[in-house]
Motif scaffolding. Structure first.
Motif, PDB file in Angstrom:
ATOM      1  N   ARG A  35     -56.195 -43.251  72.424  1.00  0.00           N
ATOM      2  CA  ARG A  35     -57.085 -43.300  71.271  1.00  0.00           C
ATOM      3  C   ARG A  35     -57.632 -41.920  70.937  1.00  0.00           C
ATOM      4  O   ARG A  35     -57.729 -41.542  69.761  1.00  0.00           O
ATOM      5  N   LEU A  44     -57.160 -39.417  67.568  1.00  0.00           N
ATOM      6  CA  LEU A  44     -58.287 -38.799  66.858  1.00  0.00           C
ATOM      7  C   LEU A  44     -58.209 -37.275  66.862  1.00  0.00           C
ATOM      8  O   LEU A  44     -59.086 -36.619  66.291  1.00  0.00           O
ATOM      9  N   ARG A  47     -64.136 -31.474  68.028  1.00  0.00           N
ATOM     10  CA  ARG A  47     -63.196 -32.498  67.583  1.00  0.00           C
ATOM     11  C   ARG A  47     -63.834 -33.884  67.611  1.00  0.00           C
ATOM     12  O   ARG A  47     -63.592 -34.711  66.723  1.00  0.00           O
ATOM     13  N   GLU A  94     -66.040 -34.113  64.621  1.00  0.00           N
ATOM     14  CA  GLU A  94     -65.238 -34.316  63.415  1.00  0.00           C
ATOM     15  C   GLU A  94     -64.756 -35.759  63.304  1.00  0.00           C
ATOM     16  O   GLU A  94     -64.747 -36.344  62.210  1.00  0.00           O
ATOM     17  N   ALA A  95     -64.371 -36.329  64.447  1.00  0.00           N
ATOM     18  CA  ALA A  95     -63.858 -37.697  64.425  1.00  0.00           C
ATOM     19  C   ALA A  95     -64.948 -38.714  64.139  1.00  0.00           C
ATOM     20  O   ALA A  95     -64.640 -39.886  63.859  1.00  0.00           O
ATOM     21  N   TRP A 137     -64.938 -41.289  61.219  1.00  0.00           N
ATOM     22  CA  TRP A 137     -64.113 -42.493  61.195  1.00  0.00           C
ATOM     23  C   TRP A 137     -64.787 -43.689  61.861  1.00  0.00           C
ATOM     24  O   TRP A 137     -64.308 -44.812  61.714  1.00  0.00           O
ATOM     25  N   ALA A 166     -63.371 -45.577  65.558  1.00  0.00           N
ATOM     26  CA  ALA A 166     -62.890 -44.338  64.944  1.00  0.00           C
ATOM     27  C   ALA A 166     -61.366 -44.270  64.973  1.00  0.00           C
ATOM     28  O   ALA A 166     -60.734 -43.870  63.988  1.00  0.00           O
ATOM     29  N   ALA A 167     -60.753 -44.661  66.086  1.00  0.00           N
ATOM     30  CA  ALA A 167     -59.289 -44.628  66.162  1.00  0.00           C
ATOM     31  C   ALA A 167     -58.662 -45.612  65.185  1.00  0.00           C
ATOM     32  O   ALA A 167     -57.631 -45.317  64.564  1.00  0.00           O
ATOM     33  N   LYS A 197     -59.006 -44.082  61.680  1.00  0.00           N
ATOM     34  CA  LYS A 197     -58.106 -42.934  61.513  1.00  0.00           C
ATOM     35  C   LYS A 197     -56.666 -43.395  61.384  1.00  0.00           C
ATOM     36  O   LYS A 197     -55.910 -42.883  60.535  1.00  0.00           O
ATOM     37  N   ALA A 229     -56.011 -44.897  57.905  1.00  0.00           N
ATOM     38  CA  ALA A 229     -55.927 -43.861  56.876  1.00  0.00           C
ATOM     39  C   ALA A 229     -54.630 -43.055  56.997  1.00  0.00           C
ATOM     40  O   ALA A 229     -54.006 -42.710  55.993  1.00  0.00           O
ATOM     41  N   ASP A 230     -54.218 -42.767  58.222  1.00  0.00           N
ATOM     42  CA  ASP A 230     -52.981 -42.005  58.420  1.00  0.00           C
ATOM     43  C   ASP A 230     -51.763 -42.788  57.942  1.00  0.00           C
ATOM     44  O   ASP A 230     -50.796 -42.203  57.454  1.00  0.00           O
ATOM     45  N   CYS A 282     -50.351 -46.816  67.770  1.00  0.00           N
ATOM     46  CA  CYS A 282     -51.333 -47.903  67.672  1.00  0.00           C
ATOM     47  C   CYS A 282     -51.168 -48.893  68.823  1.00  0.00           C
ATOM     48  O   CYS A 282     -52.166 -49.410  69.350  1.00  0.00           O
TER      49      CYS A 282
END
Length: 845
Positions: A439, A443, A475, A478-479, A482, A489-490, A493, A496-497, A514
């Motif tokens: 995870r 991120l 980092r 920044e994460a 999400w 958050a994972a 992210k 969205a990716d 995933c």
């Protein structure tokens, strides 16, 4: 304050404020600051640093706070724009903070606020040429904050310590600093070092000016304003200032409040947050790119912590490290190294042995002149791998708090030293650790990086290399956009990716990640995008690239107990589209495209083999499918595709050869069929280059690499004879063209395989079946030595984990009418006893 302190401040012309100019991260400066504060006992301590850190000062007294640490400031709406202010145990600022907090003395930071410095970090308001200057390394007397996403603090053109060292006749600024400051004996006037350094900086600034920087002028204007405010609150002579020595002349300078405020007017500003984060000695080093870095953080930490006999204690540390690495280092080595270091210092005219003397002594005495173990000493001790700690009470983003809880629950402590962790996914804790690391990687927090497992290739085992770097705190910040937890958050992210993925292979790789990260809410989103992209993508190469990742995802999901039914259906549909489009995609390819397509065929072949674990559906199963799972159906269809490719002349030779090889390895070709197809491909009517490409595809390394093709030729002399006949019939001109391709193919074989092939060709490849030996070839006997062959049976059983047979009772004497045979004696593992007639009858093992 004492009289000495009053005289010093009067001489400075600062209206009574005690200015302590220091070298950032200098243990000598740190000791001098502590002595000066003990002597002066000010009512307030001002420190060069961002004022947003004022509410965090009290945490310095917390038992959970262990330097090195850093103040981290970041823009609220853009966490990637951030800045660090590192502090070590031997940093003068940290010593001043601890001194004040322990005595209840107010501490305030007086540098330009982070809200302004981060707003200027993009360099938009710098003058032309200023960015280039700001990226130069600062001198040891000046700090540069580490800024992520921006240019950082302005640096000065000169290294003031280097200039002073050169003036004193030294060629090494570090050695001059050690002699003048670090090796200075305690006692005497506590303020004398600061007076000397202040006068030296005054002279340097008179000669070099302010280095043409508007940034330093703005910072120093803010410092003067804060100094005036503190003097007004606590009294003109009740304030001490700890700052970089370069700034002391500027703080002495008489200016008006209006002039200083004018310099600060109109500065850009952003909303910033600040907290404490762990730091490392390695990130304090100059080699890391830190502007105010030092060459030897571990050595400086030792000098600060060692109350007496620093050289003896250092040599003891080195000896302990080398012993841990199984090097023979005795107490006699330590004594001799100390004596040599002291002798070198005396010969070089130094007051005490410094880092250069101790390093030379360690190399000569403990490392026997070798720089290999010395590099380990430099990495582990001179630089060091210490990682600081921050208490739970320090403010942190919700995502950081969730990560910290997970690290403690799973007993995964962040460490600065890289270590390898083996995870068994069949264990609950190890599976949870793997999930967390996957995870975080999704991120962009690469705390752990996957490595190749040494003992197993199963999907239930993973190997990770863990190493925590201070930048990972950024980092994590920044994460935080999400989600507030690692899972949330994972998930955000990944979703969205998936929507923004550039190609089909990116989406399949994301589906794999995933599953590894166990994101059940993100996987449906990724699968919808994957199905849409697969339906629209007609490029067989893209489909072939995407299929292996999907199949790997199915395997990972099976190991982790994840429902992968939908993923399996997509994978089967993708495989069907590859089967339909592959024959047409393999026609009309140039050399590079043909090699790439061969790789796709290999990847699809492996994927089809793994897809056999999943149900293809009743409608797709062939009439005769004993397994009842549809595996023969999809494998049969793939075999038919390989047959079409193997027999179609328009298909590139390297692809045709590989298809024949895959069919042969899978037992799908009748006896002699592979030889027939090879004969057709290598007939005299075919182009030599095309025949060479066919050979490369057929006998080149298989999907997993290795020399399977070479062993195939060794054991099947019919195929080797066809290759030999074809190569013998190639014309001289054509041979020159095909030689590089053949060399590339056969050079990949192990030396033993190449040697055996050469011997077979030299003897002649005609004949039925493989040749065992004979012909007078060195190393080959005429017949198999059965006794020597039987002798390896126990060893083979041991390697395979098979139980060794129990020793058999000795044979009974035989009647004269039944003489025993005179063949070789069978080992006990390969015998059986006839208990009725007492004969010992040999049975082949």
């Amino acid at each position: 304050m004492t009289g000495a302190g009053v005289e010093t401040r009067a001489a400075a012309g600062t209206g009574g404020a005690l200015l302590l100019g220091v070298r950032h991260h200098g243990p000598g400066s740190a000791r001098a600051v502590r002595a000066a504060l003990d002597e002066a006992r000010p009512d307030a301590v001002l420190i060069e640093g961002p004022p947003e850190a004022d509410p965090l000062v009290h945490l310095a007294a917390d038992e959970g706070m262990r330097p090195p640490v850093a103040l981290l400031a970041h823009v609220v709406d853009e966490p990637g724009r951030s800045a660090f202010w590192p502090l070590a145990e031997f940093s003068p600022e940290w010593v001043a903070i601890r001194w004040a907090v322990e005595r209840g003395v107010p501490v305030r930071f007086i540098d330009l606020p982070a809200a302004h410095s981060l707003a200027r970090a993009d360099g938009a308001d710098e003058e032309p040429g200023e960015r280039e200057e700001s990226e130069q390394r600062e001198g040891p007397g000046e700090r540069e904050e580490t800024v992520a996403g921006g240019a950082g603090e302005d640096a000065i053109r000169i290294d003031p310590i280097a200039v002073l060292a050169e003036t004193a006749g030294y060629d090494d600024p570090e050695r001059w600093w050690e002699d003048v400051v670090e090796h200075r004996e305690a006692g005497g006037d506590a303020f004398a070092p600061f007076e000397a350094v202040s006068d030296a900086m005054e002279a340097l600034r008179e000669v070099y000016g302010d280095a043409g920087h508007g940034r330093d002028l703005v910072r120093e204007a803010h410092m003067r304003l804060q100094l005036r405010a503190a003097q007004k609150e606590f009294g003109p002579d009740r304030v001490a200032v700890v700052c970089g020595a370069w700034h002391v002349p500027a703080l002495r300078r008489k200016t008006t409040v209006a002039a200083d405020r004018a310099l600060l007017k109109g500065l850009p500003k952003v909303k910033a947050e600040m907290t404490w984060v762990p730091w490392t000695h390695r990130r304090l080093s100059r080699a890391s790119g830190y502007g105010a870095g030092i060459a030897s953080p571990g050595w400086y930490g030792h000098l600060f912590a060692a109350a007496d006999r620093p050289v003896e204690r250092w040599m003891t540390k080195v000896a302990g490290l080398l012993r841990d690495e199984d090097r023979l280092v005795s107490s006699a080595h330590v004594i001799e190294a100390v004596r040599l270091a002291d002798t070198l210092a005396a010969m070089r005219g130094r007051p005490l042995a410094g880092l250069s003397e101790t390093t030379d002594a360690v190399r000569a005495v403990m490392c026997e002149g070798s720089d290999v173990p010395l590099a380990l000493v430099h990495d582990r001790l001179v630089v060091g791998d210490v990682l600081g700690e921050v208490p739970e009470s320090a403010p942190a983003a919700p995502l950081q708090r969730d990560l910290t809880r997970a690290q403690r629950r799973l007993r995964l402590k962040p460490e600065a030293l890289e270590r390898e962790v083996e995870l068994d996914l069949r264990k609950e804790t190890d599976a949870a650790r793997s999930t967390l690391l996957h995870r975080l990687r999704l991120l962009g927090v690469d705390w752990g990086r996957p490595a190749r497992s040494r003992g197993s290739t199963g999907t239930f085992r993973e190997t990770w290399r863990l190493r925590w770097e201070p930048e990972l705190s950024v980092r994590v910040a920044e994460a935080g956009v999400w989600g507030t937890t690692v899972l949330g958050a994972a998930t955000g992210k990944a979703s969205a990716d998936a929507v923004g993925a550039a190609g089909l292979s990116d989406v399949t790789a994301l589906a794999e990640r995933c599953l590894l990260a166990e994101l059940p809410e993100a996987l449906p989103v990724v699968m919808r995008v994957l199905a849409d992209r697969a339906a629209l993508d007609a490029d067989v190469g893209h489909l072939a690239q995407a299929l292996p990742a999907l199949v790997r995802s199915l395997r990972y999901g099976d190991v982790r107990g994840t429902d992968t039914g939908a993923l399996g259906e997509v994978a089967l549909g993708l495989a069907e589209r590859v089967f339909v489009g592959l024959p047409g995609a393999c026609v009309g390819l140039d050399t590079d495209a043909a090699l790439e397509m061969r790789g796709h065929v290999d990847a699809v072949h492996q994927a089809v083999g793994l897809l056999g674990e999943f149900r293809a559906g009743p409608a797709e199963e062939p009439p005769a499918d004993p397994g009842g799972d549809g595996t023969r159906g999809i494998r049969a269809r793939w075999s038919s595709v390989l047959r079409v490719l193997a027999r179609r002349e328009a298909v590139a030779g390297v692809v045709r050869g590989r298809c024949v090889r895959l069919l042969l390895d899978g037992g799908e070709l009748a006896d002699g069929e592979a030889a027939r197809l090879m004969g057709l491909a290598l007939s005299r009517g075919s182009e030599p280059a095309e025949g060479a490409a066919w050979i490369e595809g057929f006998v080149g390394g298989g999907p997993g690499g290795g020399s399977g093709g070479g062993m195939l030729l060794v054991h099947d002399e019919r195929l080797l004879g066809l290759v030999d006949d074809w190569l013998s019939g190639v014309s001289d001109d054509a041979f020159i063209d095909v030689l590089p391709l053949l060399r590339r193919t056969f050079s990949a074989y192990e030396p033993g395989v190449r040697r055996t092939l050469g011997e077979l060709v030299r003897r002649g490849t005609r004949g039925a079946g493989p040749v065992v030996g004979g012909g007078g070839v060195p190393g080959f006997a005429e017949q198999i030595d059965a006794a020597r062959a039987d002798a390896v049976v126990p060893t083979v059983r041991l390697l395979l984990g098979m139980a060794q047979p129990q020793p058999q009772p000795p044979p009974q004497p035989q009647p004269p009418t039944q003489p025993r045979g005179h063949g070789h004696q069978q080992p006990e593992a390969d015998t059986d006893t006839d208990t009725e007639n007492g004969d010992l009858v040999g049975v082949a093992g």
